[in-house]
Motif scaffolding. Structure first.
Motif, PDB file in Angstrom:
ATOM      1  N   THR A   1     -12.413  -5.275 -24.954  1.00 42.80           N
ATOM      2  CA  THR A   1     -11.106  -5.902 -24.791  1.00 42.80           C
ATOM      3  C   THR A   1     -10.008  -4.960 -25.250  1.00 42.80           C
ATOM      4  O   THR A   1     -10.239  -4.043 -26.036  1.00 42.80           O
ATOM      5  N   ILE A   2      -8.806  -5.214 -24.736  1.00 41.12           N
ATOM      6  CA  ILE A   2      -7.604  -4.544 -25.216  1.00 41.12           C
ATOM      7  C   ILE A   2      -6.810  -5.603 -25.960  1.00 41.12           C
ATOM      8  O   ILE A   2      -6.628  -6.723 -25.474  1.00 41.12           O
ATOM      9  N   LEU A   3      -6.391  -5.255 -27.151  1.00 41.35           N
ATOM     10  CA  LEU A   3      -5.663  -6.163 -28.028  1.00 41.35           C
ATOM     11  C   LEU A   3      -4.268  -5.585 -28.217  1.00 41.35           C
ATOM     12  O   LEU A   3      -4.130  -4.432 -28.600  1.00 41.35           O
ATOM     13  N   LEU A   4      -3.233  -6.353 -27.895  1.00 45.00           N
ATOM     14  CA  LEU A   4      -1.853  -5.924 -28.131  1.00 45.00           C
ATOM     15  C   LEU A   4      -1.325  -6.656 -29.345  1.00 45.00           C
ATOM     16  O   LEU A   4      -1.462  -7.883 -29.442  1.00 45.00           O
ATOM     17  N   ILE A   5      -0.706  -5.907 -30.265  1.00 48.24           N
ATOM     18  CA  ILE A   5      -0.187  -6.501 -31.492  1.00 48.24           C
ATOM     19  C   ILE A   5       1.257  -6.053 -31.681  1.00 48.24           C
ATOM     20  O   ILE A   5       1.560  -4.855 -31.689  1.00 48.24           O
ATOM     21  N   ALA A   6       2.153  -7.029 -31.847  1.00 46.51           N
ATOM     22  CA  ALA A   6       3.568  -6.753 -32.084  1.00 46.51           C
ATOM     23  C   ALA A   6       3.807  -6.486 -33.566  1.00 46.51           C
ATOM     24  O   ALA A   6       2.931  -6.723 -34.405  1.00 46.51           O
ATOM     25  N   THR A   7       5.001  -6.017 -33.915  1.00 42.33           N
ATOM     26  CA  THR A   7       5.322  -5.749 -35.321  1.00 42.33           C
ATOM     27  C   THR A   7       5.268  -7.018 -36.160  1.00 42.33           C
ATOM     28  O   THR A   7       5.037  -6.949 -37.362  1.00 42.33           O
ATOM     29  N   THR A   8       5.463  -8.174 -35.535  1.00 43.28           N
ATOM     30  CA  THR A   8       5.390  -9.446 -36.252  1.00 43.28           C
ATOM     31  C   THR A   8       3.950  -9.845 -36.564  1.00 43.28           C
ATOM     32  O   THR A   8       3.726 -10.754 -37.355  1.00 43.28           O
ATOM     33  N   GLY A   9       2.997  -9.191 -35.898  1.00 49.33           N
ATOM     34  CA  GLY A   9       1.589  -9.551 -36.047  1.00 49.33           C
ATOM     35  C   GLY A   9       1.090 -10.442 -34.934  1.00 49.33           C
ATOM     36  O   GLY A   9      -0.113 -10.664 -34.792  1.00 49.33           O
ATOM     37  N   GLU A  10       2.009 -10.966 -34.134  1.00 56.40           N
ATOM     38  CA  GLU A  10       1.597 -11.781 -32.990  1.00 56.40           C
ATOM     39  C   GLU A  10       0.760 -10.916 -32.055  1.00 56.40           C
ATOM     40  O   GLU A  10       1.041  -9.723 -31.893  1.00 56.40           O
ATOM     41  N   TRP A  11      -0.256 -11.500 -31.444  1.00 57.93           N
ATOM     42  CA  TRP A  11      -1.162 -10.690 -30.644  1.00 57.93           C
ATOM     43  C   TRP A  11      -1.654 -11.437 -29.415  1.00 57.93           C
ATOM     44  O   TRP A  11      -1.538 -12.648 -29.296  1.00 57.93           O
ATOM     45  N   THR A  12      -2.209 -10.644 -28.506  1.00 54.26           N
ATOM     46  CA  THR A  12      -2.885 -11.170 -27.323  1.00 54.26           C
ATOM     47  C   THR A  12      -3.999 -10.206 -26.967  1.00 54.26           C
ATOM     48  O   THR A  12      -3.920  -9.021 -27.302  1.00 54.26           O
ATOM     49  N   ARG A  13      -5.034 -10.701 -26.318  1.00 53.31           N
ATOM     50  CA  ARG A  13      -6.136  -9.812 -25.912  1.00 53.31           C
ATOM     51  C   ARG A  13      -6.588 -10.183 -24.505  1.00 53.31           C
ATOM     52  O   ARG A  13      -6.476 -11.333 -24.077  1.00 53.31           O
ATOM     53  N   ARG A  14      -7.092  -9.171 -23.823  1.00 52.79           N
ATOM     54  CA  ARG A  14      -7.629  -9.352 -22.480  1.00 52.79           C
ATOM     55  C   ARG A  14      -8.871  -8.498 -22.312  1.00 52.79           C
ATOM     56  O   ARG A  14      -8.987  -7.415 -22.886  1.00 52.79           O
ATOM     57  N   LYS A  15      -9.799  -8.977 -21.502  1.00 52.16           N
ATOM     58  CA  LYS A  15     -11.001  -8.213 -21.172  1.00 52.16           C
ATOM     59  C   LYS A  15     -10.605  -7.019 -20.313  1.00 52.16           C
ATOM     60  O   LYS A  15      -9.704  -7.118 -19.474  1.00 52.16           O
ATOM     61  N   VAL A  16     -11.302  -5.911 -20.521  1.00 48.51           N
ATOM     62  CA  VAL A  16     -11.143  -4.714 -19.686  1.00 48.51           C
ATOM     63  C   VAL A  16     -12.538  -4.192 -19.369  1.00 48.51           C
ATOM     64  O   VAL A  16     -13.492  -4.481 -20.097  1.00 48.51           O
TER      65      VAL A  16
ATOM     66  N   MET B   1      -2.883  -7.436 -16.064  1.00 51.64           N
ATOM     67  CA  MET B   1      -1.882  -6.430 -16.348  1.00 51.64           C
ATOM     68  C   MET B   1      -0.504  -7.079 -16.503  1.00 51.64           C
ATOM     69  O   MET B   1       0.255  -6.686 -17.385  1.00 51.64           O
ATOM     70  N   ALA B   2      -0.213  -8.058 -15.669  1.00 54.14           N
ATOM     71  CA  ALA B   2       1.096  -8.714 -15.739  1.00 54.14           C
ATOM     72  C   ALA B   2       1.295  -9.380 -17.102  1.00 54.14           C
ATOM     73  O   ALA B   2       2.384  -9.297 -17.680  1.00 54.14           O
ATOM     74  N   HIS B   3       0.258 -10.030 -17.611  1.00 57.15           N
ATOM     75  CA  HIS B   3       0.366 -10.681 -18.921  1.00 57.15           C
ATOM     76  C   HIS B   3       0.635  -9.660 -20.018  1.00 57.15           C
ATOM     77  O   HIS B   3       1.490  -9.879 -20.886  1.00 57.15           O
ATOM     78  N   LEU B   4      -0.091  -8.551 -19.992  1.00 56.74           N
ATOM     79  CA  LEU B   4       0.081  -7.529 -21.021  1.00 56.74           C
ATOM     80  C   LEU B   4       1.475  -6.917 -20.962  1.00 56.74           C
ATOM     81  O   LEU B   4       2.128  -6.725 -21.992  1.00 56.74           O
ATOM     82  N   ALA B   5       1.948  -6.626 -19.761  1.00 60.33           N
ATOM     83  CA  ALA B   5       3.292  -6.063 -19.602  1.00 60.33           C
ATOM     84  C   ALA B   5       4.354  -7.050 -20.076  1.00 60.33           C
ATOM     85  O   ALA B   5       5.321  -6.668 -20.738  1.00 60.33           O
ATOM     86  N   SER B   6       4.166  -8.317 -19.768  1.00 61.34           N
ATOM     87  CA  SER B   6       5.115  -9.344 -20.203  1.00 61.34           C
ATOM     88  C   SER B   6       5.127  -9.472 -21.725  1.00 61.34           C
ATOM     89  O   SER B   6       6.187  -9.591 -22.343  1.00 61.34           O
ATOM     90  N   PHE B   7       3.948  -9.435 -22.344  1.00 67.68           N
ATOM     91  CA  PHE B   7       3.854  -9.502 -23.803  1.00 67.68           C
ATOM     92  C   PHE B   7       4.611  -8.327 -24.419  1.00 67.68           C
ATOM     93  O   PHE B   7       5.391  -8.499 -25.355  1.00 67.68           O
ATOM     94  N   GLN B   8       4.405  -7.142 -23.883  1.00 61.47           N
ATOM     95  CA  GLN B   8       5.072  -5.953 -24.425  1.00 61.47           C
ATOM     96  C   GLN B   8       6.590  -6.038 -24.274  1.00 61.47           C
ATOM     97  O   GLN B   8       7.328  -5.728 -25.200  1.00 61.47           O
ATOM     98  N   ARG B   9       7.056  -6.462 -23.107  1.00 59.13           N
ATOM     99  CA  ARG B   9       8.500  -6.536 -22.860  1.00 59.13           C
ATOM    100  C   ARG B   9       9.195  -7.555 -23.755  1.00 59.13           C
ATOM    101  O   ARG B   9      10.358  -7.380 -24.113  1.00 59.13           O
ATOM    102  N   SER B  10       8.493  -8.598 -24.117  1.00 56.46           N
ATOM    103  CA  SER B  10       9.125  -9.697 -24.847  1.00 56.46           C
ATOM    104  C   SER B  10       8.964  -9.597 -26.370  1.00 56.46           C
ATOM    105  O   SER B  10       9.396 -10.498 -27.088  1.00 56.46           O
ATOM    106  N   ARG B  11       8.368  -8.513 -26.844  1.00 57.38           N
ATOM    107  CA  ARG B  11       8.170  -8.338 -28.286  1.00 57.38           C
ATOM    108  C   ARG B  11       8.495  -6.909 -28.696  1.00 57.38           C
ATOM    109  O   ARG B  11       8.523  -6.015 -27.871  1.00 57.38           O
ATOM    110  N   VAL B  12       8.683  -6.712 -29.992  1.00 56.19           N
ATOM    111  CA  VAL B  12       9.075  -5.405 -30.528  1.00 56.19           C
ATOM    112  C   VAL B  12       7.862  -4.674 -31.079  1.00 56.19           C
ATOM    113  O   VAL B  12       6.991  -5.279 -31.709  1.00 56.19           O
ATOM    114  N   GLY B  13       7.820  -3.357 -30.857  1.00 55.29           N
ATOM    115  CA  GLY B  13       6.834  -2.498 -31.491  1.00 55.29           C
ATOM    116  C   GLY B  13       5.390  -2.796 -31.167  1.00 55.29           C
ATOM    117  O   GLY B  13       4.514  -2.672 -32.032  1.00 55.29           O
TER     118      GLY B  13
END
Length: 86
Positions: A28-43, A1-13
């Motif tokens: 998995t949950i995949l987070l994608i910023a407006t730039t297209g940069e992404w991260t994924r984690r198992k859930v 959760m900390a990684h996902l929250a950090s990714f969201q805080r440090s990127r836009v949209g």
């Protein structure tokens, strides 16, 4: 959760996407910023992914219905050969 929250805080949209389990990978949950940069984690399951997205106040989509956004593929192509997202 900390990684996902950090990714969201440090990127836009940042938006969340649920990736269903396959024989090789769990849900998995995949987070994608407006730039297209992404991260994924198992859930544990899709419900857990929705709860995480709600806690982070971000929209969530299911790739079975929406597919992957073009910006993610564009980011992957532009960053080929670099260290993959964690």
């Amino acid at each position: 959760m900390a990684h996902l929250a950090s990714f969201q805080r440090s990127r836009v949209g940042v938006e969340a996407y649920i990736e269903p389990p396959t024989p090789q990978t769990p849900t998995t949950i995949l987070l994608i910023a407006t730039t297209g940069e992404w991260t994924r984690r198992k859930v544990p399951d899709a419900r857990a992914a929705r709860e995480i997205a709600a806690e982070l106040s971000m929209p969530i989509y299911d790739v079975n219905f929406t597919g992957y956004p073009p910006r993610m593929r564009a980011w992957d192509q532009a960053n080929r050969g670099r260290i993959a997202p964690q």
